[in-house]
Enzyme design. Structure first.
Site: not given
Ligand code: KIV
Length: 294
Positions: A61-62, A104, A133, A206
């Site tokens: 979700d980044s 995610d 995740k 993290e």
């Molecule tokens: O959303 C994401 O990119 C993440 C990573 C930083 C592990 O959760």
């Protein structure tokens, strides 16, 4: 895949390996081979990451920040995640030796009830994810452990995420190092045990001190994947745009720009991702300067 379809030349240039599965990741961890993971949000980069030997792709979700330009991951929706998971899955379709694909679950998509979490996870799995995740602590938050167990019992593999959990940025008071001090460190170990006992197959750690990440890694049997968590995790993950030096603005200290080689020369994107894979596998990334002390 090329712009105009798949190409046997592409396939011929790739090292031969079997598709990465959960049992394969467990085997790698047992054998001491580090897991190289990157985020990825579209078909073209999915092909590139797969060709470069990435073991696990996370459609994180980044994307809210690096694709959409938001200041946090909070605005990202399940529909947006579904769209990007589908883009990546289409890129990987038909390739041999593909990475495992994780989707995610975005902010507020798994908190209301295990059944809602299941519906949203199923949406990502139908789009091509092989695992979902979710962020959060499993020890104090019984609901999260219950949700993980609910998904796993229904055939959905889960990757947990502890430490700096960006969906809780306002509760944490910013993007800061977590797990500092004995109490917080102890809590992290308890949380890690709780998510592993609930059935999670992998754990992202993290931005926590390297020594604490090492303690957590020793405390649980499932692979730990670090980002700003030192070199003693079972694998590493970075945001693709960060390691390609593409994200404008602040670069966190745990990021290394792999487009610029140690010789100071710039490389193309695929070579940069290959260099990342090699550095994770041989343990040269992360170096001490990419991590945090107690
Ligand atoms: O959303 C994401 O990119 C993440 C990573 C930083 C592990 O959760």
């Amino acid at each position: 895949m090329t712009l105009y379809g798949s190409s046997s030349a592409d396939d011929a240039s790739r090292p031969s390996r079997k598709a990465i599965t959960l049992p394969r990741l467990a085997e790698m961890t047992a054998g001491g081979e580090k897991i190289a993971m990157l985020t990825c949000y579209d078909a073209s980069f999915a092909v590139l990451c797969s060709r470069a030997g990435i073991d696990v792709i996370l459609v994180g979700d980044s994307l809210g920040m690096v694709i959409q330009g938001e200041t946090s991951t909070l605005p990202v929706t399940v529909e947006q995640m579904r769209y990007h998971v589908a883009c990546v899955a289409r890129g990987l379709a038909g390739m041999a030796g593909t990475p495992l694909l994780i989707g995610d679950l975005p902010f507020a998509s798994y908190h209301a009830s295990p059944a809602t979490a299941f519906d949203h996870a199923a949406t990502l799995m139908r789009a091509g994810a092989q695992m979902v995740k979710l962020e959060g602590a499993g020890h104090d938050n019984a609901w999260l452990a219950e949700t993980i167990a609910f998904l796993v019992a229904r055939g959905i593999p889960v990757c947990a995420h502890l430490g700096l959990t960006p969906q809780s940025v306002h509760q944490l008071g910013g993007y800061r190092v977590q797990g500092r001090g004995d109490d917080q460190a102890e809590r992290l170990v308890l949380d890690a045990r709780a998510v592993a006992n609930a059935g999670a197959s992998m754990l992202v750690l993290e931005v926590i001190p390297a020594a604490i990440a090492a303690r957590v890694t020793e405390a649980i049997a499932i692979p730990t994947i670090g980002i700003g968590a030192g070199d003693r995790c079972d694998g590493q993950v970075l945001v693709l745009h960060d390691m390609l030096g593409l994200y404008p603005g602040h670069r966190p200290r745990f990021v290394k720009n792999f487009v610029v080689g140690d010789d100071g020369l710039t490389r193309d994107c695929e070579s940069a991702v290959r260099a990342y894979v090699a550095a994770v596998k041989d343990g040269s990334f992360p170096a001490p300067e990419h991590g945090f002390e107690r």
